[in-house]
Design a protein around this motif. Structure first.
Motif, PDB file in Angstrom:
ATOM      1  N   GLY A 149      -5.908   0.833  10.047  1.00  7.13           N
ATOM      2  CA  GLY A 149      -7.269   0.940   9.549  1.00  7.13           C
ATOM      3  C   GLY A 149      -7.842  -0.363   9.035  1.00  7.13           C
ATOM      4  N   HIS A 150      -8.748  -0.266   8.074  1.00  7.81           N
ATOM      5  CA  HIS A 150      -9.541  -1.401   7.605  1.00  7.81           C
ATOM      6  C   HIS A 150      -9.243  -1.705   6.142  1.00  7.81           C
ATOM      7  CE1 HIS A 150     -12.002  -1.515  11.250  1.00  7.81           C
ATOM      8  NE2 HIS A 150     -11.992  -0.194  11.212  1.00  7.81           N
ATOM      9  N   LEU A 151      -9.617  -2.915   5.731  1.00 10.09           N
ATOM     10  CA  LEU A 151      -9.418  -3.360   4.354  1.00 10.09           C
ATOM     11  C   LEU A 151     -10.751  -3.773   3.744  1.00 10.09           C
ATOM     12  CD1 LEU A 151      -7.297  -4.284   2.111  1.00 10.09           C
ATOM     13  CD2 LEU A 151      -7.721  -6.595   3.011  1.00 10.09           C
ATOM     14  N   SER A 152     -10.938  -3.436   2.486  1.00  9.08           N
ATOM     15  CA  SER A 152     -12.106  -3.910   1.743  1.00  9.08           C
ATOM     16  C   SER A 152     -11.669  -4.304   0.341  1.00  9.08           C
ATOM     17  CB  SER A 152     -13.199  -2.836   1.684  1.00  9.08           C
ATOM     18  OG  SER A 152     -12.744  -1.701   0.971  1.00  9.08           O
ATOM     19  N   PHE A 153     -12.399  -5.238  -0.262  1.00  8.33           N
ATOM     20  CA  PHE A 153     -12.131  -5.651  -1.641  1.00  8.33           C
ATOM     21  C   PHE A 153     -13.347  -6.401  -2.172  1.00  8.33           C
ATOM     22  CE2 PHE A 153     -10.567  -9.023   1.115  1.00  8.33           C
ATOM     23  CZ  PHE A 153     -11.011 -10.196   0.523  1.00  8.33           C
ATOM     24  N   SER A 154     -13.371  -6.561  -3.481  1.00 12.83           N
ATOM     25  CA  SER A 154     -14.414  -7.376  -4.099  1.00 12.83           C
ATOM     26  C   SER A 154     -13.777  -8.657  -4.621  1.00 12.83           C
ATOM     27  CB  SER A 154     -15.091  -6.624  -5.244  1.00 12.83           C
ATOM     28  OG  SER A 154     -14.159  -6.350  -6.272  1.00 12.83           O
ATOM     29  N   LYS A 191      -9.082  -1.690  -1.367  1.00 14.01           N
ATOM     30  CA  LYS A 191      -8.857  -0.371  -0.780  1.00 14.01           C
ATOM     31  C   LYS A 191      -8.655  -0.520   0.715  1.00 14.01           C
ATOM     32  CE  LYS A 191     -12.241   2.375   0.306  1.00 14.01           C
ATOM     33  NZ  LYS A 191     -13.436   3.263   0.270  1.00 14.01           N
ATOM     34  N   ALA A 192      -7.743   0.261   1.264  1.00 10.16           N
ATOM     35  CA  ALA A 192      -7.615   0.383   2.709  1.00 10.16           C
ATOM     36  C   ALA A 192      -8.185   1.727   3.134  1.00 10.16           C
ATOM     37  CB  ALA A 192      -6.147   0.273   3.129  1.00 10.16           C
ATOM     38  N   THR A 193      -8.716   1.770   4.337  1.00 15.87           N
ATOM     39  CA  THR A 193      -9.190   3.026   4.906  1.00 15.87           C
ATOM     40  C   THR A 193      -8.383   3.290   6.168  1.00 15.87           C
ATOM     41  OG1 THR A 193     -11.418   2.678   4.053  1.00 15.87           O
ATOM     42  CG2 THR A 193     -11.159   4.287   5.821  1.00 15.87           C
ATOM     43  N   PHE A 222       0.814  -1.216   0.000  1.00 16.31           N
ATOM     44  CA  PHE A 222       0.000   0.000   0.000  1.00 16.31           C
ATOM     45  C   PHE A 222       0.851   1.272   0.000  1.00 16.31           C
ATOM     46  CE2 PHE A 222      -3.198  -3.084   0.996  1.00 16.31           C
ATOM     47  CZ  PHE A 222      -4.354  -2.563   0.446  1.00 16.31           C
ATOM     48  N   GLY A 223       2.172   1.106   0.010  1.00 17.36           N
ATOM     49  CA  GLY A 223       3.046   2.253  -0.166  1.00 17.36           C
ATOM     50  C   GLY A 223       3.322   3.061   1.079  1.00 17.36           C
TER      51      GLY A 223
END
Length: 532
Positions: free
Chosen positions: A98-103, A188-190, A92-93
């Motif tokens: 935080g949290h992680l989401s993906f499809s 995406k991470a938040t 993620f650089g």
């Protein structure tokens, strides 16, 4: 108590019922808790998208023996079908809390079995390159950030419910069926922090290494700034007095989220032990309550944390409100000072000072208490308690005379500690900070000890901070700058994008807990170069 004994004791205590301190005991403590809760900040979300796909390569030249090599752009993940046994590592650089989401979707003849995925989150490459098991650490295996999820229905939108501290994500397809593969998309991470934006960078005229150290310091503090100043967002995830004091100092120079400091000071005040001693740490969930650890030097330094806050903000009303808590710590700890003026902690009590088994802590604890008494004197004068100020001044004078007799070796021009007359960086730092040593004596002692090959060196950034601060206090500005450049700069050169809980340049395998995988690689007490 050394760190191995503490870890064993903490493991035993972890299975004990929660202490009867889940609720404040007095109306004043209830009032303090209400103030703390009124100051609870809102966490600000920042979306972070993958920076690239990497693979980990063993590299003995790297400090932790692994490096991340970029192999493809981030969109390559969604372009690839993953079957049983396939994996990918996403970078993620930057470090984030935080949290992680993906499809995820299935493609093939038919989705005729659940998809099982394993996700491993890592702050540093080693955490996603090395297997977690067999795990031999002294802390709970559940601190290691890995999850196995089973998906019965595809396609699906996945939002991982837990919060993680990470830069890298290793995604493994444990199983599907022979009839289909999976495709990952929309990852995406938040990132979450209560810090509102980053402070401006240092001017271009500042050397590049110092600018990078400052940037990493700020990132470390940012990711530890949650609804309290956490010590480590991966592991522990709670509020400790020692970390708070250093985070607060750095905050005053950077984010200036001063209500968060105030909240933390009130949380400690709300949960004293039955005799009034403050706990070393406080938990927030499921409701605020005190931890089961009590650290003598941390309780003493609460006075410094309150005074620092009042001086940084001008909020002397809060200092006056918390003055009884400070006074109680000083009074309780005064019982450990003998008629000879030497501080002697009770057997089996925890004096921290540093992560170091070898360290004799007697001189450093003497210095820490005298230092804290000096902070209490200033608070007492501001809070209309001249009697206490005079009493503390008498104690300072008595303990200073005693310390110079017991700990100063005039022939060697250093402070020593314990029956073996040990020379350590810790003893010199706290004799300097406390004013027991004159500025000239302190500078000479620090120079001699830091050049002495058999002197006990610091084991963690926490003590390195106080060494650097002591150097600055006795006019050793160049040496303090060099220490920041070599120690924290060493972490930067080793690849740190947030500063670590423990770092010994000569020992990559150092862990207080028996496994470097459970070390915290974003840790509060390491953030202070931005303040220094």
């Amino acid at each position: 108590m050394n760190r191995r004994q503490f870890v064993q004791a903490a493991a035993c205590a972890a299975g004990a019922p929660l202490l009867a301190a889940a609720s404040p005991a007095t109306s004043k403590e209830q009032e303090w808790l209400a103030i703390a809760e009124s100051l609870k900040p809102r966490l600000l979300p920042t979306p972070v998208t993958p920076d690239g796909i990497v693979q980990m390569a063993a590299d003995p030249a790297q400090f932790l023996h692994w490096r991340a090599d970029r192999v493809s752009p981030p969109e390559a993940l969604s372009q690839r079908l993953l079957r049983r046994g396939d994996s990918a590592i996403v970078d993620f650089g930057r470090h984030l809390t935080g949290h992680l989401s993906f499809s995820i979707a299935g493609e093939g003849r038919g989705i005729d079995a659940p998809a099982r995925l394993k996700l491993t989150f890592g702050e540093v490459p080693a955490e996603v390159a090395q297997p977690f098991d067999p795990y031999h650490g002294g802390l709970g295996r559940a601190w290691l950030q890995d999850e196995v999820i089973n998906l019965d229905v595809l396609p699906a939108a996945i939002e991982m419910p837990r919060r993680y501290a990470f830069r890298y994500l290793k995604l493994e397809v444990v199983d599907t069926s022979p009839n289909y593969a999976v495709r990952i998309g929309s990852m995406k991470a938040t990132a979450l922090s209560s810090a509102a934006g980053d402070p401006p960078p240092l001017p271009e005229a500042v050397p590049a290494l110092l600018r990078q150290i400052d940037k990493v310091s700020i990132a470390t503090l940012r990711d530890c700034m949650q609804t309290v100043f956490e010590d480590g967002p991966k592991r522990d995830r709670r509020l400790w007095i020692g970390d708070l004091r250093l985070q607060a100092l750095t905050n005053y120079a950077t984010f200036r989220a001063n209500d968060l400091v105030k909240r933390c000071l009130y949380l400690f005040a709300a949960f004293p032990r039955e005799d009034g001693l403050l706990p070393a740490c406080v938990f927030e969930d499921p409701q605020p309550h005190r931890g089961h650890e009590y650290i003598i030097d941390y309780a003493a330094l609460y006075a410094a944390a309150v005074l620092d806050y009042a001086k940084a903000t001008g909020d002397w009303n809060t200092a006056a409100d918390l003055w009884p808590v400070v006074r109680k710590q000083m009074d309780l700890l005064s019982a450990y000072v003998g008629s000879d003026g030497i501080f002697a902690a009770p057997a089996r009590s925890w004096v921290f000072i540093d992560w170091s088994d070898a360290l004799d802590r007697a001189a450093a604890m003497q210095g820490t208490y005298v230092y804290s008494l000096r902070q209490a004197v200033e608070l007492a004068r501001h809070c209309g308690a001249p009697g206490e100020a005079a009493k503390y001044q008498q104690s300072i004078a008595h303990m200073t005379t005693a310390a110079r007799g017991a700990f100063y070796d005039s022939s060697r021009q250093v402070f020593v500690s314990g029956p073996k007359r040990q020379v350590s960086w810790a003893s010199q730092a706290w004799m300097a900070l406390s004013g027991i040593a004159t500025a000239e004596e302190a500078a000479k002692a620090l120079r001699i000890a830091t050049a002495q090959t058999d002197a006990v060196r610091p084991g963690a950034p926490y003590l390195y901070h106080y060494v650097a601060e002591a150097m600055l206090g006795c006019g050793m500005k160049l040496e303090a700058k060099q220490l920041v450049e070599t120690y924290w700069g060493g972490m930067v050169k080793a690849g740190a994008d947030t500063f670590w809980e423990v770092y010994d340049p000569s020992n990559a395998g150092l862990s207080p807990y028996g496994s470097v995988l459970v070390n915290s690689y974003c840790h509060a007490w390491s953030c202070t170069p931005a303040y220094l």
